[in-house]
Design a protein around this motif. Structure first.
Motif, PDB file in Angstrom:
ATOM      1  N   THR A   1     -32.430 -46.652 -84.730  1.00 10.73           N
ATOM      2  CA  THR A   1     -33.464 -46.163 -85.647  1.00 10.73           C
ATOM      3  C   THR A   1     -33.738 -47.165 -86.764  1.00 10.73           C
ATOM      4  O   THR A   1     -34.899 -47.423 -87.115  1.00 10.73           O
ATOM      5  CB  THR A   1     -33.051 -44.808 -86.249  1.00 10.73           C
ATOM      6  N   LEU A   2     -32.673 -47.727 -87.325  1.00 13.16           N
ATOM      7  CA  LEU A   2     -32.847 -48.723 -88.378  1.00 13.16           C
ATOM      8  C   LEU A   2     -33.639 -49.919 -87.858  1.00 13.16           C
ATOM      9  O   LEU A   2     -34.533 -50.439 -88.542  1.00 13.16           O
ATOM     10  CB  LEU A   2     -31.486 -49.181 -88.909  1.00 13.16           C
TER      11      LEU A   2
ATOM     12  N   ASP B   1     -38.654 -53.049 -87.501  1.00 14.90           N
ATOM     13  CA  ASP B   1     -39.628 -53.684 -86.607  1.00 14.90           C
ATOM     14  C   ASP B   1     -41.047 -53.190 -86.875  1.00 14.90           C
ATOM     15  O   ASP B   1     -42.001 -53.969 -86.858  1.00 14.90           O
ATOM     16  CB  ASP B   1     -39.259 -53.416 -85.141  1.00 14.90           C
ATOM     17  N   ILE B   2     -41.197 -51.889 -87.091  1.00 13.11           N
ATOM     18  CA  ILE B   2     -42.528 -51.334 -87.348  1.00 13.11           C
ATOM     19  C   ILE B   2     -43.111 -51.906 -88.631  1.00 13.11           C
ATOM     20  O   ILE B   2     -44.294 -52.273 -88.693  1.00 13.11           O
ATOM     21  CB  ILE B   2     -42.463 -49.790 -87.422  1.00 13.11           C
TER      22      ILE B   2
ATOM     23  N   LEU C   1     -39.194 -48.435 -97.588  1.00 13.55           N
ATOM     24  CA  LEU C   1     -38.737 -47.886 -96.309  1.00 13.55           C
ATOM     25  C   LEU C   1     -38.413 -49.016 -95.327  1.00 13.55           C
ATOM     26  O   LEU C   1     -37.417 -48.959 -94.597  1.00 13.55           O
ATOM     27  CB  LEU C   1     -39.813 -46.973 -95.722  1.00 13.55           C
ATOM     28  N   GLY C   2     -39.273 -50.058 -95.317  1.00 16.43           N
ATOM     29  CA  GLY C   2     -38.993 -51.209 -94.469  1.00 16.43           C
ATOM     30  C   GLY C   2     -37.695 -51.889 -94.852  1.00 16.43           C
ATOM     31  O   GLY C   2     -36.956 -52.386 -93.987  1.00 16.43           O
ATOM     32  N   THR C   3     -37.385 -51.890 -96.150  1.00 17.23           N
ATOM     33  CA  THR C   3     -36.136 -52.476 -96.625  1.00 17.23           C
ATOM     34  C   THR C   3     -34.931 -51.758 -96.037  1.00 17.23           C
ATOM     35  O   THR C   3     -33.950 -52.401 -95.617  1.00 17.23           O
ATOM     36  CB  THR C   3     -36.071 -52.405 -98.162  1.00 17.23           C
ATOM     37  N   VAL C   4     -34.985 -50.451 -96.008  1.00 19.77           N
ATOM     38  CA  VAL C   4     -33.885 -49.670 -95.433  1.00 19.77           C
ATOM     39  C   VAL C   4     -33.627 -50.110 -93.993  1.00 19.77           C
ATOM     40  O   VAL C   4     -32.478 -50.357 -93.591  1.00 19.77           O
ATOM     41  CB  VAL C   4     -34.213 -48.162 -95.474  1.00 19.77           C
TER      42      VAL C   4
END
Length: 447
Positions: free
Chosen positions: A52-53, A58-59, A209-212
């Motif tokens: 999931t991470l 990637d998204i 969110l991308g950082t997470v």
């Protein structure tokens, strides 16, 4: 009320919630949460969390890349045509390129000095067998012949940024030569650029969110053991970038531009922090441009200098990193480098940085350096695993330099708004404004 009276625009009400949290706090929270989730996924072997991470990261990167090709094309085209609004544009462009080269020269010298002092390839336990050739390798022949595309579609579908820059530059120069007849095309280009920047701004808001995902996946996938094996090399890259970012740049601001360095970092902070997370100079470009304008650089000039820098100005990826990586790989493969080899590294870093092209990673630039030195390209495979961790600091350095040079040039050419510079803050920048409309230049003539 008079018909000419303007109706006051009502103040935009801030809705309580996530939007009320400072953006830098959101980014830091994402870093901490990502590190914790990555550690949890690796220590407890939680496969679904690991996956999931990776998907979240990637998204986010794919959303950034989605806008790269058209953004680069229209940004370069519009930036070149905007030079017609600036007095002594050729001089400004020349000074910008000169300072790009000067700062790259300083950065590569620092990279070489650190590498020679620390021997980053010693004691790693790595051998040539641990390496592997990359799928795509760069050479000077590929670099020179690859500038000109074979058609107008492939560069966009294969995301060949260097060819996109070439086509945009040709289109921009042609538009300048056509004069008034090109106005409809320029109006359309500016509208498309504004649309792309608006859409990219929405993606940028997803950066926490991308950082997470990005940080979490890096830790879950690589773990601290891998970082430990590359400890010296990793430390060298971070120290080298930090010396440039917090040593060389402030010194240039204080001595060359006669400016307060702290004010620069306040104004440029939104772009630097986003670059660290996104690992994309091009993806950060709208924020970099807005931050540079907020520092008092005229919009007509930043609209040229920042897009130009986002595709060619890479002190982290194209100067410090290839210098250290070349020394690291030479030590692993037991190849002795001479003075001429170090001079070649300097030459490649100063002249060939356009090969990096503002995307995540610096593999093409590294293969270009290795092929020039005659070092085995298998050495690239030794560094691919650790690359995401390194790329965060490299890109932050890149973007800081891309904002720095326009500030220095503007200050030296007496076109910097000193009041705006001295009042710049670290608060998030507003959404990009529409491109500058037609009209007389607001940039004073360069003496």
């Amino acid at each position: 009320m008079s018909a000419n009276s303007a109706t006051p625009t009502p103040a935009r009400r801030r809705i309580p919630g996530i939007s009320a949290i400072p953006f830098w706090v959101q980014i830091v929270t994402g870093l901490v949460l990502g590190a914790l989730l990555g550690w949890l996924a690796r220590s407890q072997d939680i496969g679904w969390l690991h996956t999931t991470l990776g998907q979240i990261g990637d998204i986010f990167v794919q959303l950034l890349k989605l806008a790269v090709a058209p953004l680069v094309f229209f940004a370069i085209l519009v930036s070149i045509t905007n030079l017609r609004k600036v007095n002594n544009a050729a001089r400004l462009a020349g000074r910008t390129l000169l300072w790009f080269m000067i700062t790259s020269l300083i950065a590569v010298a620092i990279g070489l000095a650190i590498g020679l002092l620390t021997d980053p390839g010693a004691g790693t336990g790595l051998t040539p067998k641990d390496g592997a050739k990359p799928d795509d390798a760069g050479s000077w022949i590929d670099f020179l012949t690859g500038i000109v595309p074979t058609d107008v579609v492939t560069p966009f579908t294969e995301l060949n940024v260097l060819q996109i820059v070439f086509m945009a530059a040709v289109a921009g120069i042609a538009a300048l030569k056509l004069g008034d007849r090109a106005k409809p095309v320029l109006a359309l280009s500016e509208a498309v650029l504004e649309l792309l920047q608006k859409a990219l701004w929405w993606v940028i808001r997803l950066a926490p969110l991308g950082t997470v995902g990005l940080i979490g996946y890096a830790i879950a996938d690589y773990g601290w053991d891998l970082i430990g094996k590359y400890a010296t090399f990793t430390a060298d890259v971070y120290i080298g970038c930090a010396l440039v970012l917090f040593g060389v740049y402030p010194l240039l601001l204080a001595t060359v531009a006669k400016l307060n360095p702290l004010q620069f970092y306040k104004g440029a902070w939104p772009a630097i922090q986003l670059a660290f997370v996104s690992r994309s100079s091009v993806g950060t470009m709208p924020v970099t441009q807005k931050s540079t304008e907020r520092l008092g650089v005229p919009k007509e000039y930043t609209s040229f200098a920042v897009p130009f820098g986002a595709t060619t100005k890479m002190d982290g990826c194209a100067a410090i990193y290839p210098a250290l990586a070349a020394i690291f790989i030479a030590q692993i493969f037991d190849v002795q480098l001479g003075v001429q080899d170090y001079l070649l590294i300097v030459f490649v870093s100063v002249v060939g940085s356009a090969a990096t092209a503002g995307l995540t990673g610096a593999t093409v630039m590294l293969t270009l350096t290795l092929s020039t030195l005659g070092l085995p390209l298998e050495g690239v495979g030794l560094l691919l695993a650790i690359d995401p961790v390194l790329d965060m600091m490299r890109t932050a350095t890149n973007v800081a330099g891309q904002a720095l040079v326009p500030v220095i040039v503007a200050a030296r050419e007496k076109i910097l708004d000193q009041d705006a510079y001295n009042s710049a803050s670290a608060s998030p920048v507003d959404e990009p404004e529409p491109p500058a409309t037609e009209g007389p230049s607001t940039v004073p003539a360069v003496v």
